[in-house]
Design a protein around this motif. Sequence first.
Motif, mmCIF file in Angstrom:
data_model
loop_
_atom_site.group_PDB
_atom_site.id
_atom_site.type_symbol
_atom_site.label_atom_id
_atom_site.label_comp_id
_atom_site.label_asym_id
_atom_site.label_seq_id
_atom_site.Cartn_x
_atom_site.Cartn_y
_atom_site.Cartn_z
ATOM 1 N N THR A 33 0.801 -1.227 -0.040
ATOM 2 C CA THR A 33 -0.038 -0.087 -0.085
ATOM 3 C C THR A 33 0.837 1.118 -0.057
ATOM 4 N N VAL A 34 1.872 1.334 0.855
ATOM 5 C CA VAL A 34 2.534 2.484 1.092
ATOM 6 C C VAL A 34 3.470 2.792 -0.237
ATOM 7 N N HIS A 35 3.924 1.577 -0.922
ATOM 8 C CA HIS A 35 4.646 1.881 -2.029
ATOM 9 C C HIS A 35 3.896 2.190 -3.376
ATOM 10 N N ILE A 36 2.527 2.450 -3.294
ATOM 11 C CA ILE A 36 1.820 2.992 -4.436
ATOM 12 C C ILE A 36 2.527 4.600 -4.571
ATOM 13 N N MET A 37 3.215 5.200 -3.569
ATOM 14 C CA MET A 37 3.896 6.334 -3.546
ATOM 15 C C MET A 37 5.208 6.330 -4.316
ATOM 16 N N THR A 38 5.978 5.301 -3.980
ATOM 17 C CA THR A 38 7.082 5.008 -4.899
ATOM 18 C C THR A 38 6.773 4.680 -6.274
ATOM 19 N N LEU A 39 5.629 3.941 -6.644
ATOM 20 C CA LEU A 39 5.196 3.615 -8.061
ATOM 21 C C LEU A 39 4.968 5.021 -8.504
ATOM 22 N N THR A 40 4.353 6.012 -7.843
ATOM 23 C CA THR A 40 3.940 7.200 -8.432
ATOM 24 C C THR A 40 5.237 7.944 -8.677
ATOM 25 N N HIS A 41 6.266 7.908 -7.760
ATOM 26 C CA HIS A 41 7.423 8.653 -8.064
ATOM 27 C C HIS A 41 7.987 8.062 -9.271
ATOM 28 N N GLY A 42 8.139 6.751 -9.448
ATOM 29 C CA GLY A 42 8.718 6.099 -10.548
ATOM 30 C C GLY A 42 8.088 6.581 -11.882
ATOM 31 N N VAL A 43 6.754 6.694 -11.800
ATOM 32 C CA VAL A 43 5.846 7.398 -13.197
ATOM 33 C C VAL A 43 6.497 8.871 -13.346
ATOM 34 N N GLY A 44 6.636 9.478 -12.499
ATOM 35 C CA GLY A 44 7.272 10.705 -12.716
ATOM 36 C C GLY A 44 8.707 10.769 -13.200
ATOM 37 N N VAL A 45 9.562 9.976 -12.839
ATOM 38 C CA VAL A 45 10.798 9.865 -13.346
ATOM 39 C C VAL A 45 10.947 9.257 -14.767
ATOM 40 N N GLY A 46 9.990 8.214 -15.000
ATOM 41 C CA GLY A 46 9.795 7.777 -16.302
ATOM 42 C C GLY A 46 9.457 8.850 -17.313
ATOM 43 N N TRP A 47 8.642 9.816 -16.778
ATOM 44 C CA TRP A 47 7.842 10.579 -17.768
ATOM 45 C C TRP A 47 9.148 11.446 -18.919
ATOM 46 N N LEU A 48 10.224 11.675 -18.319
ATOM 47 C CA LEU A 48 11.259 12.508 -18.792
ATOM 48 C C LEU A 48 11.777 12.048 -20.034
ATOM 49 N N ALA A 49 12.296 10.937 -20.205
ATOM 50 C CA ALA A 49 13.109 10.816 -21.454
ATOM 51 C C ALA A 49 12.137 10.543 -22.552
ATOM 52 N N PRO A 50 10.897 10.120 -22.756
ATOM 53 C CA PRO A 50 10.434 10.451 -24.059
ATOM 54 C C PRO A 50 9.852 11.790 -24.349
ATOM 55 N N SER A 51 9.688 12.442 -23.103
ATOM 56 C CA SER A 51 9.129 13.804 -23.294
ATOM 57 C C SER A 51 10.265 14.909 -23.630
ATOM 58 N N LEU A 52 11.599 14.624 -23.576
ATOM 59 C CA LEU A 52 12.563 15.579 -23.747
ATOM 60 C C LEU A 52 12.610 15.964 -25.407
ATOM 61 N N PRO A 53 12.636 14.831 -26.249
ATOM 62 C CA PRO A 53 12.453 15.087 -27.698
ATOM 63 C C PRO A 53 11.535 16.167 -28.217
ATOM 64 N N LEU A 54 10.247 16.157 -27.467
ATOM 65 C CA LEU A 54 9.013 16.917 -27.783
ATOM 66 C C LEU A 54 9.432 18.410 -27.243
ATOM 67 N N LEU A 55 9.789 18.485 -26.183
ATOM 68 C CA LEU A 55 10.031 19.735 -25.472
ATOM 69 C C LEU A 55 11.123 20.381 -26.142
ATOM 70 N N GLY A 56 12.053 19.494 -26.977
ATOM 71 C CA GLY A 56 13.259 20.250 -27.372
ATOM 72 C C GLY A 56 13.107 20.706 -28.936
ATOM 73 N N SER A 57 11.585 20.093 -29.404
ATOM 74 C CA SER A 57 11.281 20.257 -30.827
ATOM 75 C C SER A 57 10.574 21.555 -30.993
ATOM 76 N N GLU A 58 10.104 21.710 -32.337
ATOM 77 C CA GLU A 58 9.488 22.930 -32.651
ATOM 78 C C GLU A 58 7.972 22.856 -32.299
ATOM 79 N N GLU A 59 7.686 21.604 -32.116
ATOM 80 C CA GLU A 59 6.144 21.322 -31.378
ATOM 81 C C GLU A 59 5.984 21.349 -30.021
ATOM 82 N N THR A 60 7.095 22.056 -29.202
ATOM 83 C CA THR A 60 6.901 21.837 -27.769
ATOM 84 C C THR A 60 5.970 22.580 -27.397
ATOM 85 N N PRO A 61 4.993 22.157 -26.353
ATOM 86 C CA PRO A 61 3.933 22.806 -25.938
ATOM 87 C C PRO A 61 4.352 23.986 -24.806
ATOM 88 N N LEU A 62 5.644 24.100 -24.734
ATOM 89 C CA LEU A 62 6.021 25.459 -23.790
ATOM 90 C C LEU A 62 6.170 26.479 -24.701
#
Length: 466
Positions: free
Chosen positions: A26-55
């Motif tokens: 039960t408590v490790h639902i929070m570590t799972l959540t943290h892992g999701v946040g860590v895993g978000w980065l790698a596939p998002s970087l190409p988008l953030l660095g492209s011309e189609e960036t949402p920023l």
Amino acid sequence: MVYSVNEKKLSVFSARYRWQVIATMTVHIMTLTHGVGVGWLAPSLPLLGSEETPLGTSISIDEASWVGSLIGLGALTGNIIFGLLLDRLGRKMCMYLLAIPNMIYWILIYSAQDVTYLYAGRFLAGVSGGGCYVVLPIFVAEISDNNIRGALSSMAMMYVSFGMIIGFTMSSYLSYYLMPCIAIALPVIYLLAIIGLSETPQYLLRQGRDAQAEKSYYFYKNLPVLDSDNESAQRETAKIEFETFRQQVLSGGVRQRVNWTDFFNWPTLKIFGLNFTLLVCNQLSGSFALFNYTSHIFKQLETQIEANTCTIVVGAAQVLGILCAVALVDRLGRRVMLLTSMAGMGIGELCIALLANLASKEFLAEVNWLSLLLMCWVAFIASIGVIPLIFVIVIEQLPAKIRSIGTSLCMATLSCFIFVSLKIYPLMIFGPGLAATMYMSAGVCAIGFTILGLFLPETKGKLLTN
């Protein structure tokens, strides 16, 4: 063993361990959540660095490195904050607080107008993750029986790895704005799920709340609390067991004021020295940073298989290794698994370095599966010891009286080196090259294997009451 019940070879599925396992998952639902946040980065970087960036404006390589590494500085802050709060507010209240920075992180990702939103969000994700690495290992260790403490404590990194795979997959195939809307549900589920859990008996005894500590002890050990005639014998046995436990906890001086002499004595300094070596080797061996840059590594090794597919396969190998660690750590012991993992990881990284340094492009094209196989090996072997066992060994080595503060200091050290590794690994991979990076990582494994092989004691079955 202290308790007669613990002398029996009980299955992890036995009634005694039921609430220990449920509470850990039960408590490790929070570590799972943290892992999701860590895993978000790698596939998002190409988008953030492209011309189609949402920023609106694409981010630079330097900005991308800060987005990646600020989670380490946030983790350092979380280590310190939650380390200071742990003995003041209690484990349960700190567990509630862990979810708040993570929820703000996903809100900032969704509403980001420029890169500063990402900086703030990643920092807060680090605060939450750093707090997890202090609060949850201590909570799990304090509610667990000696026989299954290693397995339950090792689950932390299994949940992080699962989370990273989920985060990587969701970020790869869902839109930028949809993922935060789904991911923010996880910390909410976590908050609702932990409401029914009790505070740990060790903390309650530290606070002089003996009656509540007794109820908590019976809850996590699944012992009878009723005084009915047919349970009177069991109830008496449970009472004796708790009193034995209580005396052991109090003999560790947990109600006494912590002072400098508790830290500056030779046995404790030796423990901190071994923990420092373990934590430095954990990060500078590449056990975390390398897997944040797997796509770049496969590109440099001329792997023909699609990079995101390779990353998911490597993540699966990492999860398999952690499952093996959970199954074997209480059988083989911490020391054997850690040293085996460190040696195997060093050999794997040396092979990747030689492949990058000596193999021709034609050879790499012919055996494009070899680089994936080697990365899977490094991920698997690192995950049977180097990655999951740091929390177990750090906590089991520290004396009970300074365990909360000592764990906070150790996790703060880990966070510092997470930040360092996340900054230097991309610079090394794109500067001196992949071969030099892997030679360095293999060298760190060799140094760690030598020092820890000579001086690290086995902590399997060690009491956490003193």
